[in-house]
Design an enzyme around this catalytic site. Structure first.
Site, PDB file in Angstrom:
ATOM      1  N   CYS A 130      26.098   9.311 -36.687  1.00 49.93           N
ATOM      2  CA  CYS A 130      27.148   9.954 -37.129  1.00 49.93           C
ATOM      3  C   CYS A 130      28.448   9.722 -37.821  1.00 49.93           C
ATOM      4  CB  CYS A 130      27.442  11.448 -36.319  1.00 49.93           C
ATOM      5  SG  CYS A 130      28.272  12.713 -37.040  1.00 49.93           S
ATOM      6  N   CYS A 152      33.896  11.919 -32.912  1.00 54.23           N
ATOM      7  CA  CYS A 152      34.216  12.581 -31.696  1.00 54.23           C
ATOM      8  C   CYS A 152      34.202  11.728 -30.369  1.00 54.23           C
ATOM      9  CB  CYS A 152      33.128  13.672 -31.697  1.00 54.23           C
ATOM     10  SG  CYS A 152      33.028  14.620 -33.168  1.00 54.23           S
ATOM     11  N   CYS A 162      18.093  26.729 -31.411  1.00 52.76           N
ATOM     12  CA  CYS A 162      19.207  26.210 -31.957  1.00 52.76           C
ATOM     13  C   CYS A 162      19.206  24.992 -32.677  1.00 52.76           C
ATOM     14  CB  CYS A 162      20.447  26.047 -31.081  1.00 52.76           C
ATOM     15  SG  CYS A 162      20.423  27.649 -30.236  1.00 52.76           S
ATOM     16  N   CYS A 171      28.906  31.404 -33.428  1.00 53.36           N
ATOM     17  CA  CYS A 171      28.736  30.662 -32.176  1.00 53.36           C
ATOM     18  C   CYS A 171      29.915  29.712 -32.307  1.00 53.36           C
ATOM     19  CB  CYS A 171      27.545  30.282 -31.830  1.00 53.36           C
ATOM     20  SG  CYS A 171      27.404  29.245 -30.589  1.00 53.36           S
TER      21      CYS A 171
HETATM   22 FE1  SF4 Z   1      28.821  13.945 -34.903  1.00 58.40          FE
HETATM   23 FE2  SF4 Z   1      30.953  14.907 -33.730  1.00 58.40          FE
HETATM   24 FE3  SF4 Z   1      28.742  16.224 -34.243  1.00 58.40          FE
HETATM   25 FE4  SF4 Z   1      28.581  13.887 -32.365  1.00 58.40          FE
HETATM   26  S1  SF4 Z   1      29.925  16.019 -32.269  1.00 58.40           S
HETATM   27  S2  SF4 Z   1      27.260  14.889 -33.953  1.00 58.40           S
HETATM   28  S3  SF4 Z   1      29.956  12.799 -33.465  1.00 58.40           S
HETATM   29  S4  SF4 Z   1      30.327  15.628 -35.744  1.00 58.40           S
END
Ligand code: SF4
Ligand code: SAM
Ligand code: DTB
Length: 325
Positions: free
Chosen positions: A57, A61, A101, A192
């Site tokens: 990703c 985060c 989900c 949600c």
């Molecule tokens: Fe990507 Fe953040 Fe979702 Fe993890 S929580 S998959 S890093 S967007």
């Protein structure tokens, strides 16, 4: 719809803070009284997660195993086939899950992904399960396509308070998250939205996160409260664990502020005692994720959860029943 004066969207930080800080017995008593008024207190809804696209990703985060920027050792996969989703969903249904989900490690879906996502929604819905997706940020046309395919819920977490947000994520803003939530609600998809506690935030951040959710134009239909699962090689790998009582207070406050919402005792149950989970159910949690894996991390086995429900005299909500009074 917010149809009663007891369902309020004008909670203040000061009110919420005072509720959160009161003696635990008073807080639990108040939360449980609200819970009983709106829900059968002995029924818990079960959702099952599936990662339809794992790892790689672009977002940063700090808690997540799937961010390419975190140095976690998870390799990126392609989106899985529609047939595989349907076959996994049918196993989940046999095991008693009522909502399926599907989550993807994206900043947002690409238009080329939309047809497969629509097919997944149609397939899972065709089996009689509720559908939920969590795909990151959505554009207006994408929201409409998901709605038309029959999507019941969209999960999009605000994760923490607006104040603490930039300590956890820098590649998007708190306002971006709220924008997507508003788009989803306006399109008529159930919302949600919740967050994570135990990320080194302060007590006021937990309170503020819930006040933000409880002062949206409509309360989310579901609020997942996740306890951070510390993941090796992420910036939060070694954060000091949260006092379990603070977690229980967070659940209780969510219940008081949002009486008709399903509050989900979400990630992190593997590290919780049965007694702590029992307190969370008393405080107003009435939904869990079932099955041995969440998206990438561990969750209690079906056997362990069955034993817990039996010890507590809790029964699982059946399909088509939302446990409300
Ligand atoms: Fe990507 Fe953040 Fe979702 Fe993890 S929580 S998959 S890093 S967007
Ligand atoms: N990429 C999409 C997004 O971020 O909106 C969807 C998937 S993302 C993994 C869904 C949610 O899982 C996050 O918003 C976060 O609240 C939760 N989550 C992720 N990693 C977690 C962890 N290690 N512990 C607890 N919750 C976590
Ligand atoms: C939510 O609030 N929690 C779920 C779901 N929404 C998508 C995800 C929990 C993920 C836990 C970490 C993992 O499995 O990687």
């Amino acid at each position: 719809m917010q149809d009663s004066i007891e369902i309020r969207n004008n909670w203040t930080r000061a009110e919420a803070d005072a509720l959160y800080r009161q003696p635990l017995n008073d807080l639990l008593y108040q939360a449980h009284s609200v819970h009983r008024k709106y829900f059968d207190p002995n029924q818990v809804q079960r959702s099952k997660l599936l990662s339809i696209k794992t790892g790689g990703c672009v977002e940063d985060c700090a808690y997540c195993s799937q961010s390419a920027r975190n140095g976690a050792q998870l390799s990126a996969s392609k989106m899985i086939e529609v047939e595989q989703v349907i076959s996994e969903a049918s196993k989940a249904k046999e095991n008693g899950a009522t909502r399926y989900c599907m989550g993807a490690a994206w900043r947002g879906p690409k238009d080329r992904d939309m047809a497969a996502l629509e097919a997944m929604i149609e397939g899972v819905k065709g089996m009689g399960m509720e559908t939920c997706m969590t795909l990151g940020m959505l554009e207006d046309d994408q929201v409409l396509r998901l709605k038309e395919a029959g999507l019941d819920y969209y999960n999009h977490n605000i994760d923490t308070s607006e104040r603490y947000y930039s300590e956890i994520i820098t590649t998007r803003t708190f306002a971006d998250r709220i924008d997507t939530l508003n788009r989803v609600r306006e399109a008529g998809i159930k919302v949600c939205a919740g967050g994570i506690v135990g990320m080194g935030e302060q007590q006021m951040d937990r309170v503020d996160m819930l006040v933000t959710l409880a002062t949206l134009e409509a309360h989310p239909d579901s609020v997942p409260v996740n306890m951070l699962i510390p993941i090796a090689d992420t910036p939060l790998a070694d954060v000091t664990p949260l006092d379990p009582i603070e977690f229980v207070r967070t659940i209780a406050l969510a219940r008081i502020l949002m009486p008709k919402t399903h509050v989900r005792l979400s990630a992190g149950r593997t590290n919780m005692s049965d007694e702590m989970q029992a307190m969370c159910f008393f405080a107003g949690a009435n939904s869990i994720f079932v099955g041995e894996t969440l998206l990438t991390a561990d969750n209690p086995t079906e056997d362990k959860d069955a034993a817990l429900f039996s010890r507590l005299g809790i029964s699982a909500m059946a399909l088509g029943c939302d446990g409300s009074r």
